[in-house]
Structures are given as C-alpha cells and as structure tokens.
Write a protein that holds these residues in place. Structure first.
Motif, PDB file in Angstrom:
ATOM      1  N   GLN A  32     -39.083   2.228 -14.454  1.00 40.85           N
ATOM      2  CA  GLN A  32     -38.998   2.027 -15.906  1.00 40.85           C
ATOM      3  C   GLN A  32     -40.243   1.338 -16.446  1.00 40.85           C
ATOM      4  O   GLN A  32     -40.743   1.695 -17.514  1.00 40.85           O
ATOM      5  CB  GLN A  32     -37.749   1.207 -16.240  1.00 40.85           C
ATOM      6  N   ARG A  33     -40.747   0.364 -15.711  1.00 36.79           N
ATOM      7  CA  ARG A  33     -41.961  -0.323 -16.161  1.00 36.79           C
ATOM      8  C   ARG A  33     -43.138   0.631 -16.208  1.00 36.79           C
ATOM      9  O   ARG A  33     -43.940   0.594 -17.134  1.00 36.79           O
ATOM     10  CB  ARG A  33     -42.275  -1.511 -15.240  1.00 36.79           C
ATOM     11  N   ILE A  84     -40.735  -6.930 -16.111  1.00 42.00           N
ATOM     12  CA  ILE A  84     -39.930  -7.624 -15.100  1.00 42.00           C
ATOM     13  C   ILE A  84     -38.980  -8.603 -15.775  1.00 42.00           C
ATOM     14  O   ILE A  84     -37.806  -8.717 -15.403  1.00 42.00           O
ATOM     15  CB  ILE A  84     -40.845  -8.357 -14.096  1.00 42.00           C
ATOM     16  N   ALA A  85     -39.496  -9.306 -16.789  1.00 39.93           N
ATOM     17  CA  ALA A  85     -38.671 -10.271 -17.519  1.00 39.93           C
ATOM     18  C   ALA A  85     -37.503  -9.586 -18.221  1.00 39.93           C
ATOM     19  O   ALA A  85     -36.438 -10.189 -18.407  1.00 39.93           O
ATOM     20  CB  ALA A  85     -39.524 -11.019 -18.547  1.00 39.93           C
ATOM     21  N   LEU A  86     -37.695  -8.315 -18.607  1.00 39.50           N
ATOM     22  CA  LEU A  86     -36.628  -7.547 -19.260  1.00 39.50           C
ATOM     23  C   LEU A  86     -35.716  -6.856 -18.248  1.00 39.50           C
ATOM     24  O   LEU A  86     -34.890  -6.028 -18.610  1.00 39.50           O
ATOM     25  CB  LEU A  86     -37.245  -6.501 -20.193  1.00 39.50           C
ATOM     26  N   ASN A  87     -35.915  -7.182 -16.960  1.00 42.98           N
ATOM     27  CA  ASN A  87     -35.086  -6.643 -15.875  1.00 42.98           C
ATOM     28  C   ASN A  87     -35.239  -5.129 -15.718  1.00 42.98           C
ATOM     29  O   ASN A  87     -34.288  -4.440 -15.350  1.00 42.98           O
ATOM     30  CB  ASN A  87     -33.607  -7.006 -16.097  1.00 42.98           C
ATOM     31  N   MET A  88     -36.438  -4.619 -15.993  1.00 42.57           N
ATOM     32  CA  MET A  88     -36.706  -3.191 -15.807  1.00 42.57           C
ATOM     33  C   MET A  88     -37.037  -2.912 -14.348  1.00 42.57           C
ATOM     34  O   MET A  88     -37.617  -3.759 -13.658  1.00 42.57           O
ATOM     35  CB  MET A  88     -37.886  -2.743 -16.675  1.00 42.57           C
ATOM     36  N   THR A  89     -36.693  -1.717 -13.898  1.00 44.91           N
ATOM     37  CA  THR A  89     -37.068  -1.299 -12.548  1.00 44.91           C
ATOM     38  C   THR A  89     -38.561  -0.956 -12.524  1.00 44.91           C
ATOM     39  O   THR A  89     -39.193  -0.815 -13.571  1.00 44.91           O
ATOM     40  CB  THR A  89     -36.260  -0.072 -12.109  1.00 44.91           C
ATOM     41  N   ARG A  90     -39.102  -0.783 -11.310  1.00 53.80           N
ATOM     42  CA  ARG A  90     -40.507  -0.405 -11.178  1.00 53.80           C
ATOM     43  C   ARG A  90     -40.788   0.914 -11.897  1.00 53.80           C
ATOM     44  O   ARG A  90     -41.810   1.061 -12.569  1.00 53.80           O
ATOM     45  CB  ARG A  90     -40.855  -0.279  -9.685  1.00 53.80           C
ATOM     46  N   GLU A 102     -45.427  -7.858 -16.259  1.00 55.78           N
ATOM     47  CA  GLU A 102     -44.594  -9.054 -16.153  1.00 55.78           C
ATOM     48  C   GLU A 102     -43.533  -9.085 -17.248  1.00 55.78           C
ATOM     49  O   GLU A 102     -42.403  -9.541 -17.027  1.00 55.78           O
ATOM     50  CB  GLU A 102     -45.471 -10.299 -16.235  1.00 55.78           C
TER      51      GLU A 102
END
Length: 214
Positions: free
Chosen positions: A126-127, A118-124, A115
C-alpha cells in the motif's frame, strides 16, 4: 526520382518502424518496472537476478544483442522471426536502462513519505502504490521520454537483420538512385516527425500530473 517518389518509397518502411517502436516500448516499460522494483526487493535472489539482467544488457552493445538473438539463438534451437527478434532486443535494452530510472526515482521520494505510511498502518504494498509510486512516476517521465526517443533511433539497427524499416528502405533507395543527400535528408525529417509527438506527449503528461503538486 522526384522528392514525392522518394517519400512514397520510404513510407513503405514506416509501418515497420512504428510497430517496432510501440511494441518495444511496451515491453521495455514492463521490464523497467519489473527490474527496477526487483533491484529494491527485500529478497536477495530477486535483487541478484535483476542486477544481472541490468548489468549484462547495459554492459553490451544493442547491435551485438540484436545479432545474438537473431543469429545465435537458432544455433541453440530457438528461432525467432526478424520482427520478434527486433522487438525483444530493443525491449530488453530499453527495459534495462529504464529500470535505473524507476529505481532512482523511487529512492528519490523522501523517506518521510514512507514513514507516514507506516504511521497510518499501511502495508509495504500500500505504501508503494498509494504514496511512493505516484510521486516517483512523475520524476520518471523525463527519463522515460529520453529513453523512448533513444529506442526510436535504435530501430534503425533492425535493417541489419533484413527488416524493411525506414532505414532499410533508405539504403535500398540509395543503392538504386545514388541520391544520398536527398534520401537521408528526408529520412532525418521523417524520424524527427515521429519523435516530435512522443516528446510533446511526455511533456503534456508531466504537466498534467504535476498540477497542484508544487
């Protein structure tokens, strides 16, 4: 035969055992990540193929898999050298078991980490590779350590398809000298000496990667 003569004779199979172990380990490691990540894929077809591979391999005997690859595939027109058959069987087997280590370790990473990505606007992607995988990999190490020891012990089965590994050499020596206790005692020690640096290496890597994490 003297103990030194027996050791020298057994060493003839050491190279085969080491090559089998290393190459099977590499193949198994790759398959473990491919299948483990496949089990978590958002695409149903990928999850299904990965699940079939894992369940079939885990649900059947390594010995049967080895025999099938070496003796049954030629009937279908696919003939593999004994070394290639051994590497393939051991790699497929360790990859199936390793995939569960990968999958469970990834699922063990707290959802809050995902989460945050996601909050940092990373792609799947990148996460997975920047946040989840570095944490999951540390959790995988003990399981992979046990798996590589099991793989090493599994190499003894290749003697049944005429590969002259350590166990094959021990059986040949035993048949000609009948010094069973001495031969297989030395064999136990040799397998332990191969496994010991592997175990220590995994522990060293685990300690290095956990520095500053806890």
């Amino acid at each position: 035969m003297s103990t030194l003569d027996l050791i020298y004779a057994l060493l003839k199979g050491l190279e085969v055992t080491l090559v089998l172990t290393v190459l099977s380990m590499i193949l198994g490691f790759v398959l473990a990540f491919v299948a483990g990540l496949g089990r978590l894929s958002k695409y149903k077809i990928v999850r299904t193929i990965s699940a079939i591979y894992v369940e079939v391999i885990r649900g059947t005997s390594l010995l049967v898999q080895l025999f099938w690859i070496y003796f049954a595939l030629p009937i279908l027109g696919i003939r593999l050298p004994a070394m290639a058959a051994g590497i393939l069987a051991l790699g497929l087997n360790s990859g199936a078991y390793g995939s569960e280590i990968v999958r469970s370790s990834i699922l063990s990473v707290p959802e809050g980490q995902n989460e945050a990505g996601i909050a940092l606007n990373m792609t799947r992607f990148q996460r997975m590779w920047r946040i989840i995988m570095p944490q999951a990999f540390v959790m995988m190490l003990p399981g992979f350590g046990n798996l590589q020891i099991e793989l090493l012990k599994g190499t003894a089965l290749v003697s049944l398809i005429t590969l002259a590994d350590l166990t094959y050499q021990a059986n040949v020596l035993n048949a000609s000298t009948l010094e069973t206790t001495k031969i297989f005692g030395i064999l136990l020690i040799m397998y332990y000496l191969i496994a010991w640096p592997m175990t220590k290496g995994i522990r060293w890597l685990e300690n290095r990667l956990t520095v500053g994490r806890y």
